[in-house]
Design a protein around this motif. Structure first.
Motif, PDB file in Angstrom:
ATOM      1  N   TRP A  45      11.276  -5.644   5.729  1.00 47.79           N
ATOM      2  CA  TRP A  45      10.226  -5.095   5.718  1.00 47.79           C
ATOM      3  C   TRP A  45      10.252  -3.838   5.751  1.00 47.79           C
ATOM      4  O   TRP A  45      10.635  -3.267   7.046  1.00 47.79           O
ATOM      5  CB  TRP A  45       9.533  -5.841   7.852  1.00 47.79           C
ATOM      6  N   CYS A  46      10.292  -3.068   4.918  1.00 43.32           N
ATOM      7  CA  CYS A  46       9.916  -1.697   5.029  1.00 43.32           C
ATOM      8  C   CYS A  46       8.481  -1.259   4.375  1.00 43.32           C
ATOM      9  O   CYS A  46       8.304  -0.899   3.158  1.00 43.32           O
ATOM     10  CB  CYS A  46      11.411  -1.254   4.059  1.00 43.32           C
ATOM     11  N   GLN A  47       8.465  -0.340   5.238  1.00 41.58           N
ATOM     12  CA  GLN A  47       6.559   0.663   4.613  1.00 41.58           C
ATOM     13  C   GLN A  47       5.543  -0.902   4.232  1.00 41.58           C
ATOM     14  O   GLN A  47       5.270  -0.133   3.319  1.00 41.58           O
ATOM     15  CB  GLN A  47       6.995   1.652   4.155  1.00 41.58           C
ATOM     16  N   GLY A  48       5.886  -2.040   4.645  1.00 43.86           N
ATOM     17  CA  GLY A  48       4.221  -2.695   4.171  1.00 43.86           C
ATOM     18  C   GLY A  48       5.449  -3.228   2.697  1.00 43.86           C
ATOM     19  O   GLY A  48       4.489  -4.330   1.958  1.00 43.86           O
ATOM     20  N   ARG A  49       6.615  -3.127   2.974  1.00 44.86           N
ATOM     21  CA  ARG A  49       6.952  -3.939   1.066  1.00 44.86           C
ATOM     22  C   ARG A  49       8.282  -4.437   1.662  1.00 44.86           C
ATOM     23  O   ARG A  49       8.801  -4.456   2.754  1.00 44.86           O
ATOM     24  CB  ARG A  49       7.717  -3.171  -0.074  1.00 44.86           C
ATOM     25  N   GLU A  52      15.434   3.373  -1.041  1.00 48.21           N
ATOM     26  CA  GLU A  52      14.862   3.993  -0.592  1.00 48.21           C
ATOM     27  C   GLU A  52      14.064   3.724   0.297  1.00 48.21           C
ATOM     28  O   GLU A  52      13.161   2.585  -0.155  1.00 48.21           O
ATOM     29  CB  GLU A  52      13.746   4.984  -1.904  1.00 48.21           C
ATOM     30  N   GLY A  53      13.214   4.316   1.402  1.00 43.05           N
ATOM     31  CA  GLY A  53      12.185   4.679   2.636  1.00 43.05           C
ATOM     32  C   GLY A  53      12.831   3.427   3.312  1.00 43.05           C
ATOM     33  O   GLY A  53      11.941   3.184   4.145  1.00 43.05           O
ATOM     34  N   LEU A  54      14.303   2.868   3.673  1.00 43.86           N
ATOM     35  CA  LEU A  54      13.960   2.136   4.927  1.00 43.86           C
ATOM     36  C   LEU A  54      14.913   3.370   5.384  1.00 43.86           C
ATOM     37  O   LEU A  54      14.851   4.394   5.653  1.00 43.86           O
ATOM     38  CB  LEU A  54      15.722   1.824   4.323  1.00 43.86           C
ATOM     39  N   ALA A  55      14.328   2.666   7.485  1.00 41.88           N
ATOM     40  CA  ALA A  55      14.609   3.405   8.151  1.00 41.88           C
ATOM     41  C   ALA A  55      14.937   3.217   9.203  1.00 41.88           C
ATOM     42  O   ALA A  55      15.036   1.641   9.195  1.00 41.88           O
ATOM     43  CB  ALA A  55      12.907   3.710   8.348  1.00 41.88           C
ATOM     44  N   ASP A  61      13.594  -0.400  10.926  1.00 37.96           N
ATOM     45  CA  ASP A  61      12.914  -1.287  10.422  1.00 37.96           C
ATOM     46  C   ASP A  61      13.895  -3.249  10.461  1.00 37.96           C
ATOM     47  O   ASP A  61      14.843  -3.133  10.907  1.00 37.96           O
ATOM     48  CB  ASP A  61      13.253  -1.819   9.048  1.00 37.96           C
TER      49      ASP A  61
END
Length: 438
Positions: free
Chosen positions: A51-55, A78-81, A84
């Motif tokens: 679950w990453c930034q709403g996606r 990209e976008g993973l933190a 998460d």
């Protein structure tokens, strides 16, 4: 108690899991994702959702360590933190249904044609073992194919596994489409592994056509998708074929292509730390290709058969490249498409002298085998003398066999390219007429 008409809904409900193990991303780098908190629950090959930034990003377990699980994402990372949430989904199978005939699905069993798709009642393993070797039936009867060359010189029998070896742009997809429409089978399952996105609709509507699509299930993963999805495409398509085979049906399985399947596996295996060996392919490539091929073929008593045609992309017509060499050794025949033949406008561009069906001689009668041998002998004689003939260096009367081969070659070459709806016996009568003409 099952109610008629509610089976698809019951199958969806039965797939619901109330609680799943949850971990957290602790490291992201080099395309891999490290997750803590799941080591006690995860198994190799398990699916996961990040679950990453709403996606939601799909992923698969590639490696296990005492405290950390290593994932490879279906798409980019990209976008993973750090931190998460990661949800472990367990081993992912596929639940095919009879209603999938005439449909286009992705490797996860989701519809690609915009219409709802029913889930089958029973989930099948993606990497199921082949039927027990000692319990499998022998190859079956010869099949009508709708193509003169496969009705006679390169016969295809029920349960046979054949390789279609070709470079790009020599008519491979068109030939697969003709076989999908013409071969006598109950169901056709087509795996489009790593195809260009624009070609999917073109293949379904133009090459396969309404007639072919009416009895087909197309499983597609386009070239822009991750290697996990492209590799899964071949397994999912085979699971669909096994679903129909276990009902006693005859299934025609077409895979385009095993080369892209092997390349996808190479990407996954190298990311998981497996060393490259044979021309960049890891050692496990051989097993993956052979395991896929062995799942096709005759079934045990009480089930149907899977007649399979696996296409292989051979760069520069190199039949000794790794994927072609591995697959050729486990199949019951191979068909070679030649670029030089395609360039002079003869389709299918089959190089008959380099192609072989291992169903012979059993698939034909003594008289038919004699005709096949005679045709090959004439084609071989012409092939040896072709350069001299084209250069004007051959003098008629020098060799009676070559003289006869030159006289028959245009008719034999045209026969190989002949599309027809006639049955096998009519095809042999046409071939006999050619061989006996004056």
């Amino acid at each position: 108690m099952a109610f008629i008409g509610f089976e698809p809904l019951q199958a969806e409900i039965s797939d619901i899991v109330v609680a799943r193990p949850v971990g957290r991303v602790c490291e992201v780098g080099r395309g891999m994702i490290e997750v803590s908190g799941l080591a006690a629950y995860a198994a190799l090959g398990d699916r996961a959702r990040i679950w990453c930034q709403g996606r939601v990003v799909g992923a698969e377990v590639l490696a296990l360590r005492p405290q950390v699980v290593t994932l490879l994402a279906d798409g980019g990372a990209e976008g993973l933190a750090i931190g998460d949430r990661v949800e472990l989904m367990g081993q992912a199978g596929l639940a095919p249904d009879d209603s999938w005939v005439g449909r286009i699905v992705d490797p996860f069993g989701r519809p690609l044609d915009g219409r709802p798709l029913a889930r089958g009642k029973h989930e099948r393993a993606l990497r199921a073992p082949p039927p027990p070797a000692a319990q499998r039936r022998r190859l079956g009867a010869r099949l009508e194919t709708g193509l003169a060359v496969f009705n006679t010189l390169l016969p295809l029998v029920r349960g046979q596994r054949v390789g279609l070896f070709a470079g790009s742009g020599v008519g491979k997809s068109s030939l697969l489409g003709k076989l999908a429409r013409g071969v006598r089978a109950d169901v056709v399952v087509i795996a489009l592994v790593g195809e260009r996105g624009r070609e999917l609709r073109e293949f379904v509507e133009g090459v396969l056509g309404p007639e072919g699509m009416a009895r087909s299930v197309v499983v597609a993963a386009t070239s822009d998708q991750s290697p996990l999805v492209r590799r899964r495409c071949a397994w999912s398509a085979m699971a669909v074929a096994e679903h129909f085979r276990d009902q006693g049906q005859h299934v025609l399985f077409l895979a385009d292509s095993v080369t892209r399947f092997a390349e996808a596996h190479r990407e996954v295996a190298l990311a998981g730390g497996e060393p490259p060996s044979l021309r960049g392919f890891p050692p496990s490539t051989s097993h993956q290709i052979m395991a896929l091929a062995e799942r096709a073929g005759p079934g045990p008593e009480g089930t149907g058969d899977i007649t399979a045609i696996f296409s292989v992309l051979v760069a520069g017509s190199d039949m000794d490249e790794p994927v072609a060499d591995i697959l050729r050794g486990v199949l019951d025949g191979h068909v070679v498409l030649d670029r030089a033949i395609a360039e002079r406008g003869r389709f299918p561009a089959i190089d008959l002298l380099r192609s072989v069906s291992r169903s012979l001689p059993d698939a034909a009668s003594a008289e038919e085998n004699d005709m096949i041998g005679t045709a090959r002998r004439f084609l071989g004689a012409y092939d040896r003398a072709e350069m001299m003939v084209q250069a004007g260096l051959y003098a008629q009367g020098s060799d009676a066999l070559v003289d006869r081969a030159i006289a028959l070659w245009p008719a034999l070459d045209g026969f190989i390219s002949q599309d027809e709806s006639a049955d096998i016996q009519a095809s042999f009568r046409t071939l006999a007429g050619i061989l006996t003409q004056r």
